[in-house]
Write a protein that holds these residues in place. Structure first.
Motif, PDB file in Angstrom:
ATOM      1  N   ASP A  78     -17.057  28.460 -28.074  1.00 42.54           N
ATOM      2  CA  ASP A  78     -17.419  28.273 -27.053  1.00 42.54           C
ATOM      3  C   ASP A  78     -15.840  28.571 -26.168  1.00 42.54           C
ATOM      4  OD1 ASP A  78     -20.002  27.169 -27.083  1.00 42.54           O
ATOM      5  OD2 ASP A  78     -19.242  25.256 -27.565  1.00 42.54           O
ATOM      6  N   GLN A  79     -14.751  28.263 -27.090  1.00 40.67           N
ATOM      7  CA  GLN A  79     -13.743  28.416 -26.315  1.00 40.67           C
ATOM      8  C   GLN A  79     -13.153  29.799 -26.062  1.00 40.67           C
ATOM      9  OE1 GLN A  79     -10.400  26.301 -28.639  1.00 40.67           O
ATOM     10  NE2 GLN A  79      -8.820  26.757 -27.232  1.00 40.67           N
ATOM     11  N   VAL A  80     -13.649  30.616 -27.111  1.00 34.75           N
ATOM     12  CA  VAL A  80     -13.397  32.093 -27.072  1.00 34.75           C
ATOM     13  C   VAL A  80     -14.327  32.792 -25.794  1.00 34.75           C
ATOM     14  CG1 VAL A  80     -13.946  34.247 -28.344  1.00 34.75           C
ATOM     15  CG2 VAL A  80     -12.805  32.362 -29.623  1.00 34.75           C
ATOM     16  N   GLU A  81     -15.528  32.263 -25.871  1.00 38.80           N
ATOM     17  CA  GLU A  81     -16.362  32.660 -24.795  1.00 38.80           C
ATOM     18  C   GLU A  81     -15.595  32.596 -23.522  1.00 38.80           C
ATOM     19  OE1 GLU A  81     -21.019  32.147 -23.191  1.00 38.80           O
ATOM     20  OE2 GLU A  81     -20.091  30.765 -24.443  1.00 38.80           O
ATOM     21  N   GLU A  82     -15.121  31.479 -23.171  1.00 41.71           N
ATOM     22  CA  GLU A  82     -14.013  30.971 -21.748  1.00 41.71           C
ATOM     23  C   GLU A  82     -12.873  31.804 -21.808  1.00 41.71           C
ATOM     24  OE1 GLU A  82     -13.818  26.867 -21.089  1.00 41.71           O
ATOM     25  OE2 GLU A  82     -15.785  26.600 -21.647  1.00 41.71           O
ATOM     26  N   LEU A  83     -12.189  32.023 -22.819  1.00 43.03           N
ATOM     27  CA  LEU A  83     -11.001  32.409 -22.708  1.00 43.03           C
ATOM     28  C   LEU A  83     -10.421  34.036 -22.757  1.00 43.03           C
ATOM     29  CD1 LEU A  83      -7.787  31.632 -22.820  1.00 43.03           C
ATOM     30  CD2 LEU A  83      -8.058  31.661 -25.337  1.00 43.03           C
ATOM     31  N   VAL A  84     -11.476  34.575 -23.642  1.00 38.27           N
ATOM     32  CA  VAL A  84     -11.346  35.969 -24.081  1.00 38.27           C
ATOM     33  C   VAL A  84     -12.068  37.005 -23.089  1.00 38.27           C
ATOM     34  CG1 VAL A  84     -11.769  37.868 -25.775  1.00 38.27           C
ATOM     35  CG2 VAL A  84     -11.011  35.681 -26.464  1.00 38.27           C
ATOM     36  N   VAL A  85     -11.204  37.681 -22.175  1.00 38.65           N
ATOM     37  CA  VAL A  85     -11.776  38.816 -21.273  1.00 38.65           C
ATOM     38  C   VAL A  85     -10.882  39.783 -21.498  1.00 38.65           C
ATOM     39  CG1 VAL A  85     -12.718  37.214 -19.849  1.00 38.65           C
ATOM     40  CG2 VAL A  85     -10.114  38.063 -19.373  1.00 38.65           C
ATOM     41  N   LYS A  86     -11.656  40.975 -21.151  1.00 34.84           N
ATOM     42  CA  LYS A  86     -10.990  42.264 -21.441  1.00 34.84           C
ATOM     43  C   LYS A  86      -9.374  42.308 -20.879  1.00 34.84           C
ATOM     44  CE  LYS A  86     -11.449  47.147 -21.120  1.00 34.84           C
ATOM     45  NZ  LYS A  86     -12.170  48.404 -20.702  1.00 34.84           N
ATOM     46  N   GLY A  87      -8.470  42.775 -21.767  1.00 40.09           N
ATOM     47  CA  GLY A  87      -7.215  43.001 -21.356  1.00 40.09           C
ATOM     48  C   GLY A  87      -6.197  41.654 -21.410  1.00 40.09           C
ATOM     49  N   LYS A  88      -6.726  40.604 -21.668  1.00 40.27           N
ATOM     50  CA  LYS A  88      -5.974  39.240 -21.549  1.00 40.27           C
ATOM     51  C   LYS A  88      -5.380  39.167 -22.688  1.00 40.27           C
ATOM     52  CE  LYS A  88      -6.511  34.353 -20.344  1.00 40.27           C
ATOM     53  NZ  LYS A  88      -7.448  33.513 -19.789  1.00 40.27           N
TER      54      LYS A  88
ATOM     55  N   VAL B 119      -3.272  34.108 -40.847  1.00 42.68           N
ATOM     56  CA  VAL B 119      -2.921  35.164 -39.930  1.00 42.68           C
ATOM     57  C   VAL B 119      -2.692  34.902 -38.748  1.00 42.68           C
ATOM     58  CG1 VAL B 119      -4.067  37.372 -38.768  1.00 42.68           C
ATOM     59  CG2 VAL B 119      -4.538  36.602 -41.107  1.00 42.68           C
ATOM     60  N   VAL B 120      -1.670  35.281 -37.849  1.00 42.95           N
ATOM     61  CA  VAL B 120      -1.423  34.974 -36.699  1.00 42.95           C
ATOM     62  C   VAL B 120      -1.222  36.314 -36.018  1.00 42.95           C
ATOM     63  CG1 VAL B 120       0.301  33.974 -34.864  1.00 42.95           C
ATOM     64  CG2 VAL B 120       0.133  33.055 -37.072  1.00 42.95           C
ATOM     65  N   LEU B 121      -2.197  36.656 -34.872  1.00 41.91           N
ATOM     66  CA  LEU B 121      -1.809  37.900 -33.993  1.00 41.91           C
ATOM     67  C   LEU B 121      -1.818  37.541 -32.606  1.00 41.91           C
ATOM     68  CD1 LEU B 121      -5.077  39.596 -35.642  1.00 41.91           C
ATOM     69  CD2 LEU B 121      -2.778  40.011 -36.082  1.00 41.91           C
ATOM     70  N   ILE B 122      -1.216  38.397 -32.030  1.00 41.66           N
ATOM     71  CA  ILE B 122      -0.914  38.228 -30.526  1.00 41.66           C
ATOM     72  C   ILE B 122      -1.040  39.533 -29.871  1.00 41.66           C
ATOM     73  CG2 ILE B 122       0.958  37.893 -28.509  1.00 41.66           C
ATOM     74  CD1 ILE B 122       2.099  35.820 -30.360  1.00 41.66           C
ATOM     75  N   GLY B 123      -2.196  39.858 -28.977  1.00 38.66           N
ATOM     76  CA  GLY B 123      -2.336  41.208 -28.392  1.00 38.66           C
ATOM     77  C   GLY B 123      -3.210  40.899 -27.358  1.00 38.66           C
ATOM     78  N   ASN B 124      -3.784  42.029 -26.916  1.00 38.25           N
ATOM     79  CA  ASN B 124      -4.832  42.194 -25.863  1.00 38.25           C
ATOM     80  C   ASN B 124      -6.335  42.180 -26.085  1.00 38.25           C
ATOM     81  OD1 ASN B 124      -2.077  43.697 -24.984  1.00 38.25           O
ATOM     82  ND2 ASN B 124      -3.188  42.645 -23.297  1.00 38.25           N
ATOM     83  N   ALA B 125      -7.214  41.526 -25.521  1.00 41.95           N
ATOM     84  CA  ALA B 125      -8.615  41.539 -25.902  1.00 41.95           C
ATOM     85  C   ALA B 125      -9.222  42.914 -25.482  1.00 41.95           C
ATOM     86  CB  ALA B 125      -9.354  40.442 -25.058  1.00 41.95           C
ATOM     87  N   GLY B 126      -9.691  43.689 -26.426  1.00 43.97           N
ATOM     88  CA  GLY B 126     -10.221  44.839 -26.276  1.00 43.97           C
ATOM     89  C   GLY B 126     -11.631  44.814 -25.098  1.00 43.97           C
TER      90      GLY B 126
ATOM     91  N   LEU C  83     -22.043  32.109 -32.230  1.00 40.41           N
ATOM     92  CA  LEU C  83     -20.910  33.098 -32.880  1.00 40.41           C
ATOM     93  C   LEU C  83     -20.368  33.888 -31.871  1.00 40.41           C
ATOM     94  CD1 LEU C  83     -19.626  34.816 -35.131  1.00 40.41           C
ATOM     95  CD2 LEU C  83     -21.979  36.171 -35.179  1.00 40.41           C
ATOM     96  N   ALA C  84     -19.003  34.033 -31.664  1.00 37.30           N
ATOM     97  CA  ALA C  84     -18.242  34.711 -30.580  1.00 37.30           C
ATOM     98  C   ALA C  84     -17.651  35.854 -31.190  1.00 37.30           C
ATOM     99  CB  ALA C  84     -17.619  33.892 -29.803  1.00 37.30           C
ATOM    100  N   ASN C  85     -17.529  37.046 -30.962  1.00 36.27           N
ATOM    101  CA  ASN C  85     -16.649  37.985 -31.787  1.00 36.27           C
ATOM    102  C   ASN C  85     -16.131  38.931 -30.601  1.00 36.27           C
ATOM    103  OD1 ASN C  85     -18.337  40.677 -31.311  1.00 36.27           O
ATOM    104  ND2 ASN C  85     -19.888  39.475 -32.521  1.00 36.27           N
ATOM    105  N   PHE C  86     -15.093  39.462 -30.882  1.00 36.13           N
ATOM    106  CA  PHE C  86     -14.402  40.197 -29.717  1.00 36.13           C
ATOM    107  C   PHE C  86     -13.370  41.212 -30.841  1.00 36.13           C
ATOM    108  CE2 PHE C  86     -11.572  36.304 -30.212  1.00 36.13           C
ATOM    109  CZ  PHE C  86     -10.445  36.658 -30.217  1.00 36.13           C
ATOM    110  N   SER C  87     -12.711  42.127 -30.090  1.00 37.49           N
ATOM    111  CA  SER C  87     -11.758  42.958 -30.763  1.00 37.49           C
ATOM    112  C   SER C  87     -10.443  42.638 -29.861  1.00 37.49           C
ATOM    113  CB  SER C  87     -11.959  44.673 -30.427  1.00 37.49           C
ATOM    114  OG  SER C  87     -11.971  44.954 -29.097  1.00 37.49           O
ATOM    115  N   LEU C  88      -9.180  42.834 -30.771  1.00 37.46           N
ATOM    116  CA  LEU C  88      -7.872  42.360 -30.313  1.00 37.46           C
ATOM    117  C   LEU C  88      -7.010  43.889 -30.906  1.00 37.46           C
ATOM    118  CD1 LEU C  88      -6.414  40.086 -29.293  1.00 37.46           C
ATOM    119  CD2 LEU C  88      -5.671  39.422 -31.307  1.00 37.46           C
ATOM    120  N   ALA C  89      -6.095  44.087 -29.825  1.00 35.03           N
ATOM    121  CA  ALA C  89      -5.265  45.178 -30.005  1.00 35.03           C
ATOM    122  C   ALA C  89      -3.942  44.789 -30.119  1.00 35.03           C
ATOM    123  CB  ALA C  89      -5.513  46.054 -28.859  1.00 35.03           C
ATOM    124  N   THR C  90      -3.136  45.011 -31.354  1.00 35.68           N
ATOM    125  CA  THR C  90      -1.753  44.435 -31.325  1.00 35.68           C
ATOM    126  C   THR C  90      -0.891  45.613 -31.413  1.00 35.68           C
ATOM    127  OG1 THR C  90      -2.260  44.593 -33.829  1.00 35.68           O
ATOM    128  CG2 THR C  90      -2.438  42.251 -32.648  1.00 35.68           C
TER     129      THR C  90
END
Length: 107
Positions: free
Chosen positions: A58-68, A4-11, A24-31
């Motif tokens: 760890d990488q997700v924790e640093e990278l994923v912020v709302k709207g990015k 799977v490849v998704l490109i979108g904005n972090a919810g 464990l890191a989780n987040f929602s992604l809007a495409t």
């Protein structure tokens, strides 16, 4: 092949939990998908559940912020559990294998 490849904005910001054997890191992604219906442009948004374990968490924790605007490469994972009402709940998630800012595959 499960890919799977998704490109979108972090919810929202990534939610991170620590366990004895790692994170464990989780987040929602809007495409978004845009198309024309007659002369009207329509945007359809889909929401995806995304999870990452260990060093990827760890990488997700640093990278994923709302709207990015981010790119996720991974695989689909299906799981189920029985909720408090004794009903079986089925979940499909994207398990992260690689995450980066959209347009930047160097991360």
């Amino acid at each position: 092949m499960n890919s799977v490849v998704l490109i979108g904005n972090a919810g929202g910001n990534a939610e991170v939990k620590s366990f004895e054997n790692g994170k464990l890191a989780n987040f929602s992604l809007a495409t978004n998908e845009r198309y024309m219906r007659g002369s009207e442009q329509v945007t359809k948004t889909d929401w995806h559940r995304v999870v990452a374990w260990g060093k990827l968490a760890d990488q997700v924790e640093e990278l994923v912020v709302k709207g990015k605007y981010i790119k996720v490469e991974g695989k689909l994972v299906n799981r189920n559990y029985t909720n408090k009402d004794n009903q079986k709940v089925y979940i499909t998630e994207v398990q992260v294998l690689k995450v980066s800012e959209a347009g930047n595959d160097e991360n």
